[in-house]
Motif scaffolding. Sequence first.
Motif, PDB file in Angstrom:
ATOM      1  N   TRP A 104      -2.690   1.407  16.668  1.00 41.27           N
ATOM      2  CA  TRP A 104      -3.396   2.417  15.883  1.00 41.27           C
ATOM      3  C   TRP A 104      -2.639   2.761  14.594  1.00 41.27           C
ATOM      4  O   TRP A 104      -3.226   3.303  13.661  1.00 41.27           O
ATOM      5  N   LYS A 105      -1.331   2.482  14.591  1.00 38.29           N
ATOM      6  CA  LYS A 105      -0.486   2.774  13.434  1.00 38.29           C
ATOM      7  C   LYS A 105      -0.661   4.221  12.949  1.00 38.29           C
ATOM      8  O   LYS A 105      -1.099   4.484  11.831  1.00 38.29           O
ATOM      9  N   MET A 106      -0.345   5.155  13.830  1.00 35.51           N
ATOM     10  CA  MET A 106      -0.414   6.569  13.470  1.00 35.51           C
ATOM     11  C   MET A 106       0.966   7.191  13.671  1.00 35.51           C
ATOM     12  O   MET A 106       1.613   6.965  14.690  1.00 35.51           O
ATOM     13  N   ALA A 132      20.166  -2.680  13.213  1.00 36.18           N
ATOM     14  CA  ALA A 132      19.182  -1.743  12.672  1.00 36.18           C
ATOM     15  C   ALA A 132      17.775  -2.280  12.823  1.00 36.18           C
ATOM     16  O   ALA A 132      17.544  -3.489  12.730  1.00 36.18           O
ATOM     17  N   TYR A 133      16.841  -1.367  13.015  1.00 37.49           N
ATOM     18  CA  TYR A 133      15.415  -1.707  12.984  1.00 37.49           C
ATOM     19  C   TYR A 133      15.127  -2.395  11.641  1.00 37.49           C
ATOM     20  O   TYR A 133      15.711  -2.054  10.623  1.00 37.49           O
ATOM     21  N   ASP A 134      14.200  -3.332  11.656  1.00 35.92           N
ATOM     22  CA  ASP A 134      14.163  -4.277  10.540  1.00 35.92           C
ATOM     23  C   ASP A 134      13.480  -3.827   9.259  1.00 35.92           C
ATOM     24  O   ASP A 134      13.565  -4.517   8.264  1.00 35.92           O
ATOM     25  N   CYS A 135      12.807  -2.673   9.241  1.00 39.49           N
ATOM     26  CA  CYS A 135      12.081  -2.338   7.999  1.00 39.49           C
ATOM     27  C   CYS A 135      12.934  -1.586   6.974  1.00 39.49           C
ATOM     28  O   CYS A 135      12.533  -1.454   5.821  1.00 39.49           O
ATOM     29  N   TYR A 136      14.101  -1.089   7.378  1.00 40.78           N
ATOM     30  CA  TYR A 136      14.867  -0.264   6.429  1.00 40.78           C
ATOM     31  C   TYR A 136      15.357  -1.090   5.232  1.00 40.78           C
ATOM     32  O   TYR A 136      15.173  -0.715   4.074  1.00 40.78           O
ATOM     33  N   GLU A 137      15.994  -2.209   5.547  1.00 42.31           N
ATOM     34  CA  GLU A 137      16.718  -2.966   4.538  1.00 42.31           C
ATOM     35  C   GLU A 137      15.817  -3.512   3.412  1.00 42.31           C
ATOM     36  O   GLU A 137      16.089  -3.287   2.235  1.00 42.31           O
ATOM     37  N   SER A 183      15.930  10.533   9.385  1.00 39.45           N
ATOM     38  CA  SER A 183      16.194  10.472  10.818  1.00 39.45           C
ATOM     39  C   SER A 183      14.963   9.877  11.517  1.00 39.45           C
ATOM     40  O   SER A 183      13.937  10.540  11.659  1.00 39.45           O
ATOM     41  N   ASP A 184      15.107   8.628  11.926  1.00 37.45           N
ATOM     42  CA  ASP A 184      14.000   7.909  12.549  1.00 37.45           C
ATOM     43  C   ASP A 184      14.004   8.249  14.038  1.00 37.45           C
ATOM     44  O   ASP A 184      14.878   7.811  14.780  1.00 37.45           O
ATOM     45  N   GLU A 185      13.034   9.081  14.442  1.00 35.80           N
ATOM     46  CA  GLU A 185      13.032   9.608  15.812  1.00 35.80           C
ATOM     47  C   GLU A 185      11.787   9.157  16.576  1.00 35.80           C
ATOM     48  O   GLU A 185      11.215   9.912  17.365  1.00 35.80           O
ATOM     49  N   VAL A 186      11.363   7.905  16.326  1.00 39.88           N
ATOM     50  CA  VAL A 186      10.101   7.464  16.939  1.00 39.88           C
ATOM     51  C   VAL A 186      10.154   7.433  18.472  1.00 39.88           C
ATOM     52  O   VAL A 186       9.114   7.481  19.119  1.00 39.88           O
ATOM     53  N   TYR A 187      11.357   7.377  19.037  1.00 35.60           N
ATOM     54  CA  TYR A 187      11.465   7.350  20.508  1.00 35.60           C
ATOM     55  C   TYR A 187      11.919   8.710  21.067  1.00 35.60           C
ATOM     56  O   TYR A 187      12.505   8.769  22.139  1.00 35.60           O
ATOM     57  N   GLY A 211       1.569   5.211  10.804  1.00 31.41           N
ATOM     58  CA  GLY A 211       2.745   4.804  11.577  1.00 31.41           C
ATOM     59  C   GLY A 211       4.013   5.324  10.924  1.00 31.41           C
ATOM     60  O   GLY A 211       4.002   5.803   9.767  1.00 31.41           O
ATOM     61  N   ALA A 212       5.115   5.206  11.670  1.00 32.70           N
ATOM     62  CA  ALA A 212       6.406   5.615  11.100  1.00 32.70           C
ATOM     63  C   ALA A 212       6.794   4.680   9.966  1.00 32.70           C
ATOM     64  O   ALA A 212       7.470   5.079   9.021  1.00 32.70           O
ATOM     65  N   THR A 213       6.331   3.430  10.037  1.00 36.21           N
ATOM     66  CA  THR A 213       6.716   2.448   9.014  1.00 36.21           C
ATOM     67  C   THR A 213       6.309   2.918   7.623  1.00 36.21           C
ATOM     68  O   THR A 213       7.090   2.824   6.679  1.00 36.21           O
TER      69      THR A 213
HETATM   70  C1  LIG Z   1      13.119   2.430  15.302  1.00 37.60           C
HETATM   71  C2  LIG Z   1      11.720   2.228  14.865  1.00 37.60           C
HETATM   72  N1  LIG Z   1      11.280   2.865  13.783  1.00 37.60           N
HETATM   73  C3  LIG Z   1      10.016   2.728  13.343  1.00 37.60           C
HETATM   74  C4  LIG Z   1       9.121   1.921  14.001  1.00 37.60           C
HETATM   75  C5  LIG Z   1       7.721   1.771  13.472  1.00 37.60           C
HETATM   76  O1  LIG Z   1       6.814   2.622  14.092  1.00 37.60           O
HETATM   77  P1  LIG Z   1       5.250   2.497  13.796  1.00 37.60           P
HETATM   78  O2  LIG Z   1       4.716   1.416  14.666  1.00 37.60           O
HETATM   79  O3  LIG Z   1       4.699   3.866  14.128  1.00 37.60           O
HETATM   80  O4  LIG Z   1       5.090   2.166  12.356  1.00 37.60           O
HETATM   81  C6  LIG Z   1       9.533   1.223  15.134  1.00 37.60           C
HETATM   82  C7  LIG Z   1       8.617   0.294  15.824  1.00 37.60           C
HETATM   83  O5  LIG Z   1       9.024  -0.589  16.559  1.00 37.60           O
HETATM   84  C8  LIG Z   1      10.859   1.391  15.584  1.00 37.60           C
HETATM   85  O6  LIG Z   1      11.300   0.758  16.684  1.00 37.60           O
END
Ligand SMILES: Cc1ncc(COP(=O)(O)O)c(C=O)c1O
Length: 380
Positions: free
Chosen positions: A238-240, A119-124, A196-200, A94-96
């Motif tokens: 799937w977390k890919m 902000a998306y919550d995993c950065y901080e 650069s978080d480009e998941v979308y 996953g991107a995480t």
């Molecule tokens: C902005 C952003 N970045 C990263 C992720 C995490 O992506 P992944 O589920 O591939 O780990 C998400 C998931 O909601 C997200 O919204």
Amino acid sequence: MRHNSKLPHVGTTIFSVMSALANEHNAINLSQGFPNFKSDQKLIDLVSKAMNSGYNQYAPMPGNLELREAIANKFERLYNTRYKPETEITVTAGATQAIYTIISAFIRPEDEVIIFKPAYDCYEPTIELNGGIVKAVQLNTPDYSVDWELVKSTISGKTKMIIINTPHNPSGTILSKSDMLTLQELTRGTDIIVLSDEVYEHIIFDGSEHQSACLFPDLKSRSFITASFGKTFHNTGWKMGYCCAPKELMNEFKKVHQFNVFAVNHPMQKGLADYLQEPSHYLELSQIYQEKRDYFLDLIKDSKFKIQPSKGTYFQVLDYSDITDEHDVAFAKRLTIENGLASIPMSVFNEKGKDDKVLRFCFAKTNETLEKAANILNKI
Ligand SMILES: Cc1ncc(COP(=O)(O)O)c(C=O)c1O
């Protein structure tokens, strides 16, 4: 046993809280960001085929080469730019995991990292876990634009990284070409790394073009791009995902990656490699989600919510300031408990919990679910 928490402020995420509340009250759940429709059967079959064909042992550390080649081809096709599959692309859980590993590979105690709020919550927490200092820049409301003068004055000799996210979760806005050019100029000649978080990247509306960091050569030279197959192919479980960066940066990434995961799920990598051979699988996404956005917004056009159509992602924010002046967390909970519809209050993503009376709704849902949600919103 007594221990000193490394993340004393981190509790249960709002996503778990709202989903639990939704379950408890049998509410429609538009809070968490995942589709409630199935991934393409073709992709599921390709993964099964990979398992049946023996792709069941460790993949190479940076990922299955066919998948890295398919990712490189996608960058060439979409952005006319090259990442070398051998040295500049790594497949991640996953991107995480990519985000966690990038931050861990580069951030030392006292390094400053600029992030944009909401902000998306995993950065901080990841920055804090590595001893880094979060420098939050609040986006302007109601359009969630960037105050680049504020960014300029926040950059210091200690700034090691800037994290951007376009299309943006939670606001559903996008960065423009001019935003990216400004970022490029602000970081030119520095050692600042851009994440650069480009998941979308494949969910962008009304004919806008995704402004990937890789389109801007100087920016590309200092950037990691993170991406998520879960978001793109409707299988978040799937977390890919993967990330790309110039070789020197990717070398450092791999030093951490090989010890925090080594390699990710092999049959899924092979299945995705085969599935990516057909570009329509990701090119059709914007249209699918634009139709969903339009369907949902048309259904609630006469509601009391103020609407700025989402420009990308599968999130729509709705301003409820004409309905009540309740705090957004209280309103989101009441909407779940009393009306049977769960959303996410935006203040949880904001600096100092700034409450703009806005809720975030995920519209990656079947039309039937969207209709039920709209019925509720129309009655508020
Ligand atoms: C902005 C952003 N970045 C990263 C992720 C995490 O992506 P992944 O589920 O591939 O780990 C998400 C998931 O909601 C997200 O919204």
